[in-house]
Design a protein around this motif. Sequence first.
Motif, PDB file in Angstrom:
ATOM      1  N   ASN A   1      30.940  35.920  11.426  1.00 36.07           N
ATOM      2  CA  ASN A   1      30.048  37.002  11.845  1.00 36.07           C
ATOM      3  C   ASN A   1      29.940  37.137  13.358  1.00 36.07           C
ATOM      4  OD1 ASN A   1      29.179  38.106   9.356  1.00 36.07           O
ATOM      5  ND2 ASN A   1      27.901  36.315   9.013  1.00 36.07           N
ATOM      6  N   ALA A   2      30.720  36.340  14.103  1.00 32.32           N
ATOM      7  CA  ALA A   2      30.687  36.425  15.567  1.00 32.32           C
ATOM      8  C   ALA A   2      31.898  37.195  16.076  1.00 32.32           C
ATOM      9  CB  ALA A   2      30.672  35.027  16.175  1.00 32.32           C
ATOM     10  N   GLN A   3      31.640  38.192  16.916  1.00 30.85           N
ATOM     11  CA  GLN A   3      32.720  38.946  17.545  1.00 30.85           C
ATOM     12  C   GLN A   3      32.512  38.908  19.059  1.00 30.85           C
ATOM     13  OE1 GLN A   3      33.940  42.710  15.827  1.00 30.85           O
ATOM     14  NE2 GLN A   3      32.721  42.329  13.990  1.00 30.85           N
ATOM     15  N   VAL A   4      33.570  38.535  19.784  1.00 31.88           N
ATOM     16  CA  VAL A   4      33.497  38.374  21.232  1.00 31.88           C
ATOM     17  C   VAL A   4      34.410  39.390  21.902  1.00 31.88           C
ATOM     18  CG1 VAL A   4      33.888  36.810  23.165  1.00 31.88           C
ATOM     19  CG2 VAL A   4      32.948  35.927  21.020  1.00 31.88           C
ATOM     20  N   TYR A   5      33.860  40.119  22.871  1.00 34.24           N
ATOM     21  CA  TYR A   5      34.611  41.138  23.600  1.00 34.24           C
ATOM     22  C   TYR A   5      34.508  40.862  25.102  1.00 34.24           C
ATOM     23  CZ  TYR A   5      34.454  43.692  19.179  1.00 34.24           C
ATOM     24  OH  TYR A   5      34.575  44.051  17.858  1.00 34.24           O
ATOM     25  N   THR A   6      35.580  41.175  25.795  1.00 34.41           N
ATOM     26  CA  THR A   6      35.627  40.933  27.230  1.00 34.41           C
ATOM     27  C   THR A   6      36.045  42.202  27.961  1.00 34.41           C
ATOM     28  OG1 THR A   6      36.247  38.636  26.867  1.00 34.41           O
ATOM     29  CG2 THR A   6      36.622  39.518  29.058  1.00 34.41           C
TER      30      THR A   6
ATOM     31  N   GLN B   1      14.602  36.552  19.428  1.00 39.97           N
ATOM     32  CA  GLN B   1      13.736  36.698  18.264  1.00 39.97           C
ATOM     33  C   GLN B   1      14.594  36.794  17.004  1.00 39.97           C
ATOM     34  OE1 GLN B   1      10.381  36.562  18.881  1.00 39.97           O
ATOM     35  NE2 GLN B   1      11.011  36.314  21.028  1.00 39.97           N
ATOM     36  N   GLU B   2      14.208  36.054  15.983  1.00 36.06           N
ATOM     37  CA  GLU B   2      14.938  36.154  14.717  1.00 36.06           C
ATOM     38  C   GLU B   2      14.697  37.529  14.106  1.00 36.06           C
ATOM     39  OE1 GLU B   2      14.476  32.995  11.959  1.00 36.06           O
ATOM     40  OE2 GLU B   2      14.677  31.415  13.470  1.00 36.06           O
ATOM     41  N   SER B   3      15.750  38.092  13.513  1.00 28.67           N
ATOM     42  CA  SER B   3      15.677  39.453  12.978  1.00 28.67           C
ATOM     43  C   SER B   3      16.811  39.648  11.982  1.00 28.67           C
ATOM     44  CB  SER B   3      15.790  40.474  14.114  1.00 28.67           C
ATOM     45  OG  SER B   3      15.987  41.777  13.630  1.00 28.67           O
ATOM     46  N   ASP B   4      16.650  40.626  11.110  1.00 28.16           N
ATOM     47  CA  ASP B   4      17.725  40.991  10.187  1.00 28.16           C
ATOM     48  C   ASP B   4      18.713  41.956  10.830  1.00 28.16           C
ATOM     49  OD1 ASP B   4      16.635  39.440   8.165  1.00 28.16           O
ATOM     50  OD2 ASP B   4      15.373  41.072   7.426  1.00 28.16           O
ATOM     51  N   GLN B   5      18.349  42.499  12.004  1.00 29.52           N
ATOM     52  CA  GLN B   5      19.246  43.421  12.692  1.00 29.52           C
ATOM     53  C   GLN B   5      20.442  42.684  13.283  1.00 29.52           C
ATOM     54  OE1 GLN B   5      16.628  45.329  15.632  1.00 29.52           O
ATOM     55  NE2 GLN B   5      17.000  47.266  14.577  1.00 29.52           N
ATOM     56  N   PRO B   6      21.584  43.346  13.407  1.00 26.79           N
ATOM     57  CA  PRO B   6      22.691  42.741  14.160  1.00 26.79           C
ATOM     58  C   PRO B   6      22.234  42.431  15.583  1.00 26.79           C
ATOM     59  CG  PRO B   6      23.444  44.678  12.947  1.00 26.79           C
ATOM     60  CD  PRO B   6      21.946  44.651  12.830  1.00 26.79           C
ATOM     61  N   LEU B   7      22.828  41.413  16.174  1.00 28.35           N
ATOM     62  CA  LEU B   7      22.471  40.976  17.515  1.00 28.35           C
ATOM     63  C   LEU B   7      23.592  41.345  18.477  1.00 28.35           C
ATOM     64  CD1 LEU B   7      20.690  39.298  19.493  1.00 28.35           C
ATOM     65  CD2 LEU B   7      21.934  37.270  18.701  1.00 28.35           C
ATOM     66  N   VAL B   8      23.231  42.045  19.566  1.00 31.81           N
ATOM     67  CA  VAL B   8      24.212  42.445  20.572  1.00 31.81           C
ATOM     68  C   VAL B   8      23.808  41.818  21.904  1.00 31.81           C
ATOM     69  CG1 VAL B   8      25.358  44.353  21.753  1.00 31.81           C
ATOM     70  CG2 VAL B   8      24.625  44.626  19.371  1.00 31.81           C
TER      71      VAL B   8
ATOM     72  N   ASP C   1      24.437  34.073   9.028  1.00 33.02           N
ATOM     73  CA  ASP C   1      24.875  35.317   8.369  1.00 33.02           C
ATOM     74  C   ASP C   1      24.567  36.557   9.202  1.00 33.02           C
ATOM     75  OD1 ASP C   1      25.796  33.894   6.138  1.00 33.02           O
ATOM     76  OD2 ASP C   1      23.816  33.961   5.166  1.00 33.02           O
ATOM     77  N   ARG C   2      23.880  36.381  10.325  1.00 32.87           N
ATOM     78  CA  ARG C   2      23.517  37.533  11.159  1.00 32.87           C
ATOM     79  C   ARG C   2      24.713  37.957  12.011  1.00 32.87           C
ATOM     80  NH1 ARG C   2      18.641  37.732  15.758  1.00 32.87           N
ATOM     81  NH2 ARG C   2      18.615  40.016  15.995  1.00 32.87           N
ATOM     82  N   PRO C   3      25.152  39.211  11.938  1.00 33.40           N
ATOM     83  CA  PRO C   3      26.269  39.658  12.778  1.00 33.40           C
ATOM     84  C   PRO C   3      25.899  39.568  14.264  1.00 33.40           C
ATOM     85  CG  PRO C   3      25.840  41.226  11.009  1.00 33.40           C
ATOM     86  CD  PRO C   3      24.690  40.274  11.037  1.00 33.40           C
ATOM     87  N   VAL C   4      26.792  38.998  15.066  1.00 33.03           N
ATOM     88  CA  VAL C   4      26.556  38.842  16.495  1.00 33.03           C
ATOM     89  C   VAL C   4      27.740  39.407  17.266  1.00 33.03           C
ATOM     90  CG1 VAL C   4      26.024  37.265  18.381  1.00 33.03           C
ATOM     91  CG2 VAL C   4      25.285  36.697  16.059  1.00 33.03           C
ATOM     92  N   TYR C   5      27.444  40.247  18.252  1.00 31.95           N
ATOM     93  CA  TYR C   5      28.467  40.812  19.136  1.00 31.95           C
ATOM     94  C   TYR C   5      28.181  40.317  20.549  1.00 31.95           C
ATOM     95  CZ  TYR C   5      29.030  43.968  15.154  1.00 31.95           C
ATOM     96  OH  TYR C   5      29.218  44.485  13.888  1.00 31.95           O
ATOM     97  N   PHE C   6      29.114  39.560  21.105  1.00 31.83           N
ATOM     98  CA  PHE C   6      28.953  39.034  22.460  1.00 31.83           C
ATOM     99  C   PHE C   6      29.931  39.776  23.368  1.00 31.83           C
ATOM    100  CE2 PHE C   6      29.257  36.313  26.103  1.00 31.83           C
ATOM    101  CZ  PHE C   6      28.019  35.691  26.199  1.00 31.83           C
ATOM    102  N   ILE C   7      29.386  40.512  24.328  1.00 31.86           N
ATOM    103  CA  ILE C   7      30.197  41.351  25.222  1.00 31.86           C
ATOM    104  C   ILE C   7      29.993  40.859  26.648  1.00 31.86           C
ATOM    105  CG2 ILE C   7      30.572  43.697  26.077  1.00 31.86           C
ATOM    106  CD1 ILE C   7      29.200  44.599  23.356  1.00 31.86           C
ATOM    107  N   HIS C   8      31.084  40.435  27.286  1.00 32.74           N
ATOM    108  CA  HIS C   8      30.963  39.897  28.641  1.00 32.74           C
ATOM    109  C   HIS C   8      31.821  40.680  29.610  1.00 32.74           C
ATOM    110  CE1 HIS C   8      30.090  37.182  31.861  1.00 32.74           C
ATOM    111  NE2 HIS C   8      31.375  36.929  32.061  1.00 32.74           N
ATOM    112  N   ALA C   9      31.211  41.046  30.743  1.00 35.90           N
ATOM    113  CA  ALA C   9      31.915  41.768  31.799  1.00 35.90           C
ATOM    114  C   ALA C   9      32.072  40.854  33.009  1.00 35.90           C
ATOM    115  CB  ALA C   9      31.140  43.033  32.189  1.00 35.90           C
TER     116      ALA C   9
ATOM    117  N   LEU D   1      34.075  30.682  24.157  1.00 36.26           N
ATOM    118  CA  LEU D   1      33.502  31.865  23.520  1.00 36.26           C
ATOM    119  C   LEU D   1      34.511  32.537  22.594  1.00 36.26           C
ATOM    120  CD1 LEU D   1      31.575  33.322  26.589  1.00 36.26           C
ATOM    121  CD2 LEU D   1      30.558  32.344  24.533  1.00 36.26           C
ATOM    122  N   THR D   2      35.756  32.595  23.026  1.00 31.05           N
ATOM    123  CA  THR D   2      36.791  33.202  22.193  1.00 31.05           C
ATOM    124  C   THR D   2      36.989  32.409  20.906  1.00 31.05           C
ATOM    125  OG1 THR D   2      37.915  34.073  24.144  1.00 31.05           O
ATOM    126  CG2 THR D   2      39.189  33.970  22.107  1.00 31.05           C
TER     127      THR D   2
END
Length: 413
Positions: A331-336, A270-277, A301-309, A322-323
Amino acid sequence: MSTQTANQLDQRTIDIVKSTVPVLAEHGEAITKRFYQLLFENHPELKHVFNQANQKMDKQPKALANAVYAAAQYIDQLEVILPAVKQIAHKHRSLNIKPEQYPIVGENLLAAIKDVLGDAATDDIIEAWGKAYTVIADVFIQVEQDMYQEVAHKNGGWLDYRDFKITHKIQESDVITSFYLSPVDQGTLPDYKAGQYITIKVNIPGSDYTQLRQYSLSDAPGKPYFRISVKREDEQNDKPAGVVSNYLHHSINVGDTLPISAPAGDFTLQESDQPLVLISGGVGLTPLVSMLHDSLQKQPDRPVYFIHAAQNGSVHAMKEHLTNLQEEYVNAQVYTCYSNPTVEDQQTNYHQLEGFVNLPWLQSILPSNEAAFYFCGPEGFMKNVNQMLTEWQVSPESINYEFFGPQGSLEVS
């Protein structure tokens, strides 16, 4: 739906059905297991529709037991379970379930109730449940009919199955392979929502029944192809090998065709002004990768945090891609997070946390709990994530997740 129910069910019937709630809580799973036994004995042709792997692992009986329990509990307020109805209806539409199959289900469900409860299933109870089932089935049929109409009238949409050709087959990790699918008729593809899935139909040599499986679309909407990324399910412990996933990995190649149903599903971005995790475990990254790309394209412009385990880099699909995204999008941050990293993992920039995703770590990389959270992965992983978000007091409206397969529970026992 409550008005419809009130018009069709008298108060005595409602009272009798609601009186069976404690019985369903105790015997619901036994009833649904018996139901599937009867269903396949009386109508073996339905094995072409139902996922037999879920039957063997008891996932489907548990999910059905929960659905029947909820229907009994809210028989006079069916609008309460409308979200669950819609979720199941999406799966039914994707599997091309037809209205004429509902009476077959009802007949065998009532027989299963009678078999399991014995003399406790009085004529009054069976009669009340017969009436209630008719109302519940009508609700599903109407919701699904609306979905069939929607997909039939969508540009590029279709009913039943449409043949697609494999144009590319890309190994993403030691266990995950992506299949790129283009329509054989070279016609238009319908737009879909990031997070949705398709159903593929395969006829495996030596198998008595057609196999249907639902796979998330793992690329953003708007492409001239569909992409699914499939994990090869090997035999382990008491879990059997994946019949279809192994067949796709080992026997389906570029140039082969697969019948596919139109995209479906309600786990959508869903589109939103909130950051996306976006938090994924294993092959649970597939719908979230679609969401990631869709968000970056539509809301750059929406901050996105992609966290993959994952266990380690060898089973981490799309890790380089992804990296690299965080270099392309500011605005994209990727964590592993690797639970068992290899020496090679420790020498690359893919690996950032050793162990399992935990709340202190999440709080250290996310600015606050005011974000839209989407997660998907193995059931134990999702329970852990849900527990962490609940402990962090994330708003329930901001927590979104999907089970691969029948709906389960994220309650920690």
